[in-house]
Design a protein around this motif. Structure first.
Motif, PDB file in Angstrom:
ATOM      1  N   LEU A  39       0.856  -1.188   0.000  1.00  0.00           N
ATOM      2  CA  LEU A  39       0.000   0.000   0.000  1.00  0.00           C
ATOM      3  C   LEU A  39       0.888   1.232   0.000  1.00  0.00           C
ATOM      4  O   LEU A  39       1.813   1.347   0.813  1.00  0.00           O
ATOM      5  N   GLN A  40       0.607   2.146  -0.905  1.00  0.00           N
ATOM      6  CA  GLN A  40       1.460   3.308  -1.094  1.00  0.00           C
ATOM      7  C   GLN A  40       0.678   4.595  -0.843  1.00  0.00           C
ATOM      8  O   GLN A  40      -0.504   4.691  -1.185  1.00  0.00           O
ATOM      9  N   ALA A  41       1.331   5.585  -0.242  1.00  0.00           N
ATOM     10  CA  ALA A  41       0.727   6.890  -0.001  1.00  0.00           C
ATOM     11  C   ALA A  41       1.768   7.963  -0.315  1.00  0.00           C
ATOM     12  O   ALA A  41       2.942   7.821   0.036  1.00  0.00           O
ATOM     13  N   SER A  42       1.333   9.017  -0.971  1.00  0.00           N
ATOM     14  CA  SER A  42       2.252  10.074  -1.394  1.00  0.00           C
ATOM     15  C   SER A  42       2.201  11.246  -0.432  1.00  0.00           C
ATOM     16  O   SER A  42       1.164  11.531   0.174  1.00  0.00           O
ATOM     17  N   SER A  65       3.246  -0.078  11.725  1.00  0.00           N
ATOM     18  CA  SER A  65       2.344   0.801  10.965  1.00  0.00           C
ATOM     19  C   SER A  65       1.690   1.912  11.787  1.00  0.00           C
ATOM     20  O   SER A  65       1.724   3.078  11.369  1.00  0.00           O
ATOM     21  N   ASP A  70       2.301   5.948  11.052  1.00  0.00           N
ATOM     22  CA  ASP A  70       1.279   6.918  10.658  1.00  0.00           C
ATOM     23  C   ASP A  70       1.410   8.216  11.445  1.00  0.00           C
ATOM     24  O   ASP A  70       1.314   9.317  10.889  1.00  0.00           O
ATOM     25  N   ASP A  92       7.191  10.151   0.887  1.00  0.00           N
ATOM     26  CA  ASP A  92       6.263   9.174   0.349  1.00  0.00           C
ATOM     27  C   ASP A  92       6.450   7.891   1.134  1.00  0.00           C
ATOM     28  O   ASP A  92       7.554   7.603   1.628  1.00  0.00           O
ATOM     29  N   ARG A  93       5.409   7.095   1.269  1.00  0.00           N
ATOM     30  CA  ARG A  93       5.548   5.879   2.074  1.00  0.00           C
ATOM     31  C   ARG A  93       4.915   4.669   1.395  1.00  0.00           C
ATOM     32  O   ARG A  93       3.967   4.790   0.622  1.00  0.00           O
ATOM     33  N   ARG A 146       3.876   0.602   2.516  1.00  0.00           N
ATOM     34  CA  ARG A 146       3.798  -0.478   3.510  1.00  0.00           C
ATOM     35  C   ARG A 146       3.823  -1.824   2.802  1.00  0.00           C
ATOM     36  O   ARG A 146       2.920  -2.159   2.028  1.00  0.00           O
TER      37      ARG A 146
END
Length: 611
Positions: A488-491, A507, A511, A525-526, A528
C-alpha cells in the motif's frame, strides 16, 4: 507548568509481576474505551512467574493514534525497584501518582513534574486484615483514585466490574467498595481533576477491541483450517488456545455433537510441523502457531514441505532473540530465517499483517495461498500485535466466498486420460497439479519424497532433472508475486526525493510519525510492504526516490537485506531505521531518526581547499 490535555495523553502503570495489577490496569483501559475514547494498551511483562518489574501503558488518543507515542504523561508508580527509571520517563509538566504511606526523600522526585501522593497502603491496612486482600484491593483503589483525578465516568468502571463478577455479588460489592475508597479519598483530600482529563466522546465508531492472536485464530477457522498441531511457546500459545475455543463454538456438528476438528499438542515444535504437513498432504487445511525458537526447530520439515510441495500455514508470533532471548518482548526478528527457512535454495511466502483485522484477513487467505501454491505460508505477526488488544475495523467475511484449493486433479480428469505428472508444469506458472490420497483406485498416484526426482515424481539424481525442478520452483515463486497482498502506497503532499518502507506492527507508529515529520517540514512518500515475495511496485517505489528509509524492529535490518538481495538494489540508497530493545517502536523514535538522517543528507560536505 502542568500538562493540560483532554482525551490525549499516555498513562503508564509500573507494577511488580504477580501483584494482581494486570486486571486492574486493563479495567482502567476498558473504562476509557467505554467512554467513547480510542485507547491502545500495551502490556510489557517479564517471562518469570513473579517478582520482576512489569509495565502497562495506555495510549489515549482522541485523534485515533494507536501506535506507541513515546514519553509518559501520568505515571502510576507502584514498583520501588524501577522508581528512578520510571520517574525519569515522565514528560516535563507530567504527573506522578505514588503511594505516600511512607515518606520518600526529596531526591526521589523531580522539580519539573507534579507529584500526587495517596496513602494507598495505609488505606488498605485500615480497611482489610487479610494480606492478599490488601494487595489486590490496592490495585482497585488506585483505579478509583484515577477516576477522580481524570474526571472519569465511574459508572463505566462499575459496569465492567459487574460484568466481570456477574453472579458473584460479594465480589462485586467488595471491588466496588475499593473503587470508591480511592475516589472518595481524592475528592476529600486533593484538588481534582488534574490537567489531564477524560470526557465522554464518540470517537471509537464501529471499531472492535481484540488481540491479534484471537483474530488470527478466527481467521484460521474461516479459512477452513481443521487441524492445528502446536507446542506451547510465548507469545503464540494464545493463538492455538483461541483456535480451540473458536472450534468448540463453530466446528461441532449440530446433530451428532462430534468435533469436526483435530487439535494436537505435540511433544515439540518439530513434531507439530510434521503433523501439519502430514495432515495437509492428506487434504486437510492445517497450521501451527509458534515463535522464533520454534521456527529454528522446524527447519528440516519446512524444507521437506517446500521441496515436496505440500501446503502448510505457520503463524509466527515473533519475539526477541536469538536463543531464548527475551520471550515476552516484541521484535521483527524472524524475517530472514522464515524467508529462506531450511538448507539449500529455498524461498518462502511471508505475509505481514499490521493489526488484528489484517491478522484475521491474512490468516484466512494464507490457507488459499498454501493450497494454490502448494507450499508453506508464513503469517508474520509479533507480540505487539498478537498479545495486545487493539482497536481495528470490524472483521468481515463474504459468505459467498469459496475456498481456492488450487490445482487438484480429480477422478474425472484422470478417467478422461488427462496427463498427470506430480511435478509437471503444464501452463508455465511453475505450479503443478496434485492428487489427494484416495482420489482414484489406479491412477494419479505418486511417491512423495524429499529427494530429487523428475517431473513424474520418479527418483532421479540426474543434474538436468534436479535443475529443471529447481527452476520450476523459482517460477512458482515468481507467480506468487501476483497472488499475495500488494504493498500500500501513499504520497506526500508535495514532491519529495525521500521515501519510507515499513511493515507489520510498525504501521500505527509510522502513521503518527509522518504527521510529526510533516509538521516540521519533512515530506516523505511511504510504502507499507504486506508480503514477500515483493511485488514489482517495491522496486519502482525505490527507483522513484534518491533515498528510502526502511523502518523495522530488529538489529540487522532484515527487511532491508531482503529487499537488497531480491530486488538488486544499491544498499546505499536504503537507510535503515532500527529499533530493537524489545519495546514497541514509537512515533517519536521514528520521526527523530528520520529527521536526523534527512538533515545530515542535506549538509554539503566541505571540500578540500587547494592552495
Amino acid at each position: 507548568m502542568p500538562i493540560e490535555s483532554v482525551n490525549d495523553f499516555v498513562v503508564q502503570f509500573a507494577n511488580v509481576n504477580g501483584s494482581g495489577s494486570a486486571s486492574a490496569n486493563e479495567l482502567f483501559a476498558r473504562a476509557v474505551l467505554r467512554m467513547g475514547v480510542p485507547v491502545t494498551p500495551r502490556n510489557i511483562f517479564p517471562s518469570n512467574i513473579q517478582g520482576l518489574p512489569t509495565w502497562y501503558e495506555v495510549r489515549i488518543s482522541a485523534s485515533g493514534h494507536l501506535g506507541a507515542r513515546g514519553g509518559v504523561d501520568l505515571l502510576v508508580a507502584m514498583n520501588p525497584q524501577t522508581w528512578d527509571k520510571d520517574v525519569a520517563g515522565i514528560e516535563p509538566g507530567g504527573y506522578l501518582l505514588y503511594d505516600c504511606t511512607k515518606p520518600l526523600p526529596a531526591a526521589k522526585f523531580r522539580d519539573d513534574i507534579n507529584v500526587i501522593g495517596v496513602p494507598l497502603t495505609a488505606i488498605c491496612n485500615r480497611e482489610y486484615s487479610d494480606p492478599r486482600q490488601r494487595q489486590l484491593f490496592k490495585n482497585i483503589i488506585y483505579v478509583g483514585v484515577l477516576a477522580a483525578l481524570l474526571d472519569m465516568d465511574i459508572g463505566e468502571i462499575e459496569k465492567l466490574i459487574a460484568g466481570q463478577y456477574q453472579g458473584k455479588e460479594k465480589l462485586f460489592d467488595a471491588n466496588r467498595r475499593a473503587l470508591h475508597l480511592g475516589r472518595d479519598w481524592v475528592r476529600t483530600n486533593l484538588e481534582h481533576p488534574i490537567g489531564l482529563r477524560l470526557e465522554r466522546a464518540n470517537a471509537v465508531g464501529d471499531r472492535i477491541f481484540i488481540d491479534g492472536n484471537s483474530a488470527a485464530a478466527l481467521g484460521a477457522v474461516y479459512g477452513g483450517a481443521t487441524v492445528c498441531a502446536w507446542y506451547p511457546i510465548t507469545p503464540s500459545s494464545s493463538l492455538a488456545e483461541a483456535f480451540t475455543r473458536h472450534c468448540r463454538s463453530l466446528r461441532v456438528d449440530r446433530e451428532t455433537q462430534k468435533n469436526k476438528f483435530a487439535i494436537i499438542q505435540a511433544e515439540d515444535e518439530l513434531a507439530s510441523i510434521g503433523i501439519v504437513i502430514g495432515a495437509a498432504w492428506n487434504g486437510a487445511r492445517a497450521f501451527t502457531a509458534t515463535s522464533g525458537p520454534g521456527i529454528s526447530l522446524m527447519q528440516e520439515f519446512l524444507g521437506l514441505a517446500y521441496f515436496a510441495e505440500i501446503p502448510a500455514v505457520i503463524f509466527d508470533v515473533q519475539r526477541a532473540g536469538p536463543s531464548t532471548g527475551m520471550p515476552t518482548r516484541t521484535q521483527q526478528t524472524d524475517i530472514i530465517s522464515c524467508a529462506y527457512a531450511s538448507h539449500g535454495d529455498t524461498k518462502h511466502v511471508l505475509l505481514f499483517p499490521e493489526d488484528p483485522a489484517e491478522a484475521f484477513d491474512f490468516g484466512a487467505a494464507a490457507f488459499d495461498l498454501a493450497d494454490r501454491l502448494q507450499t508453506p505460508i508464513f503469517v508474520m505477526m509479533d507480540l505487539d500485535i498478537g498479545m495486545n488488544h487493539r482497536l481495528c475495523r470490524p472483521l468481515t467475511w463474504d459468505d459467498g466466498r469459496r475456498y481456492d484449493r488450487g490445482k487438484v486433479m480429480g477422478a474425472a480428469a484422470l478417467d478422461a486420460g488427462q496427463e498427470f505428472g506430480r511435478y509437471l508444469d503444464v501452463d508455465g506458472d511453475g505450479i503443478p497439479y496434485r492428487t489427494l490420497p484416495g482420489t482414484h483406485p489406479s491412477r494419479g498416484s505418486f511417491f512423495t519424497r524429499g529427494t530429487s526426482r523428475d517431473r513424474y515424481a520418479r527418483y532421479s539424481e540426474e543434474g538436468t532433472a534436479y535443475a529443471d525442478n529447481m527452476q520450476r520452483l523459482l517460477r512458482k515463486f515468481e507467480s506468487a508475486k501476483d497472488l499475495v497482498p500488494r504493498p500500500l502506497q501513499a504520497s506526500a503532499g508535495k514532491p519529495t526525493k525521500y521515501g519510507v518502507i515499513y511493515f507489520g506492527s510498525t504501521s500505527p507508529a509510522m502513521d503518527e510519525a509522518i504527521e510529526l515529520l510533516e509538521a516540521k517540514g519533512y515530506a516523505l512518500d511511504r510504502l507499507r510492504v504486506r508480503a514477500f515475495p515483493f511485488h514489482s511496485s517495491v522496486t519502482s517505489f525505490i527507483g522513484e526516490h534518491d533515498f528510502v528509509f526502511v523502518v523495522e524492529q530488529n538489529r540487522d535490518a532484515q527487511l532491508r537485506s531482503l529487499i537488497v538481495n531480491e530486488c538488486s538494489i544499491d544498499p546505499v540508497r536504503l537507510i535503515p531505521i532500527l529499533h530493537y530493545d524489545g519495546t514497541p517502536i514509537t512515533a517519536r523514535f521514528i520521526a527523530r531518526a528520520i529527521a536526523g538522517h534527512i538533515d545530515a543528507l542535506k549538509v554539503t560536505p566541505l571540500r578540500k581547499v587547494v592552495s
